[in-house]
Write an enzyme that holds these catalytic residues in place. Structure first.
Site, mmCIF file in Angstrom:
data_model
loop_
_atom_site.group_PDB
_atom_site.id
_atom_site.type_symbol
_atom_site.label_atom_id
_atom_site.label_comp_id
_atom_site.label_asym_id
_atom_site.label_seq_id
_atom_site.Cartn_x
_atom_site.Cartn_y
_atom_site.Cartn_z
ATOM 1 N N GLY A 89 6.392 29.572 7.332
ATOM 2 C CA GLY A 89 5.215 29.399 8.176
ATOM 3 C C GLY A 89 5.505 29.127 9.633
ATOM 4 O O GLY A 89 4.578 28.871 10.400
ATOM 5 N N GLN A 90 6.769 29.168 10.053
ATOM 6 C CA GLN A 90 7.078 28.950 11.464
ATOM 7 C C GLN A 90 6.616 30.157 12.261
ATOM 8 O O GLN A 90 7.008 31.289 11.978
ATOM 9 C CB GLN A 90 8.587 28.725 11.668
ATOM 10 C CG GLN A 90 8.956 28.381 13.095
ATOM 11 C CD GLN A 90 10.447 28.086 13.273
ATOM 12 O OE1 GLN A 90 11.245 28.197 12.344
ATOM 13 N NE2 GLN A 90 10.809 27.701 14.487
ATOM 14 N N HIS A 96 9.731 22.554 16.320
ATOM 15 C CA HIS A 96 8.651 21.608 16.571
ATOM 16 C C HIS A 96 8.306 20.897 15.271
ATOM 17 O O HIS A 96 8.372 21.472 14.197
ATOM 18 C CB HIS A 96 7.417 22.284 17.183
ATOM 19 C CG HIS A 96 6.891 23.444 16.399
ATOM 20 N ND1 HIS A 96 7.564 24.660 16.329
ATOM 21 C CD2 HIS A 96 5.766 23.588 15.668
ATOM 22 C CE1 HIS A 96 6.853 25.499 15.592
ATOM 23 N NE2 HIS A 96 5.769 24.879 15.164
ATOM 24 N N HIS A 98 5.459 18.801 13.246
ATOM 25 C CA HIS A 98 4.025 18.533 13.164
ATOM 26 C C HIS A 98 3.801 17.092 12.729
ATOM 27 O O HIS A 98 4.371 16.639 11.735
ATOM 28 C CB HIS A 98 3.362 19.450 12.135
ATOM 29 C CG HIS A 98 3.367 20.893 12.521
ATOM 30 N ND1 HIS A 98 2.300 21.487 13.153
ATOM 31 C CD2 HIS A 98 4.300 21.850 12.354
ATOM 32 C CE1 HIS A 98 2.592 22.758 13.361
ATOM 33 N NE2 HIS A 98 3.804 23.004 12.886
#
Length: 106
Positions: A89-90, A96, A98
């Site tokens: 899902g990147q 980064h 979440h």
């Protein structure tokens, strides 16, 4: 290189917290109110490319951001996660983390 996160890092008005190696910004497509991204200042793809110092800086910012979000939004809980690779899902290929506030009933 045109990286949206590198651009955010250079736009100081978007940053809600910062240390020497990382910054925190609100997610522009939040799961919940207060959804924050913690982003290293150095551009690299994923968690496994981070130095121990960068991991420590990211970890330290999670505590700073928690204090900010607790005071501002008063969430009931948090999810913290990292997507590593497109199959996970990147969508932005700059590490980064979440930090998603959770609220009873959301």
């Amino acid at each position: 290189m045109d990286c949206i996160f590198c651009n955010y890092i250079n736009t100081k008005d978007k940053i809600i917290a910062e240390n020497e190696l990382a910054v925190a910004i609100y997610d522009t497509f939040p799961v919940n109110t207060g959804h924050t991204l913690i982003i290293p200042k150095r551009h690299f793809k994923d968690f496994f490319d981070a130095t121990p110092e960068e991991i420590k800086a990211i970890y330290e910012l999670t505590h700073v951001v928690k204090g900010i979000l607790d005071n501002k939004f008063k969430p009931d809980a948090y999810n913290i996660g990292v997507n590593i690779g497109e199959a996970a899902g990147q969508t932005v290929m700059h590490l980064h983390v979440h930090m998603i506030p959770r609220y009873v009933g959301d």
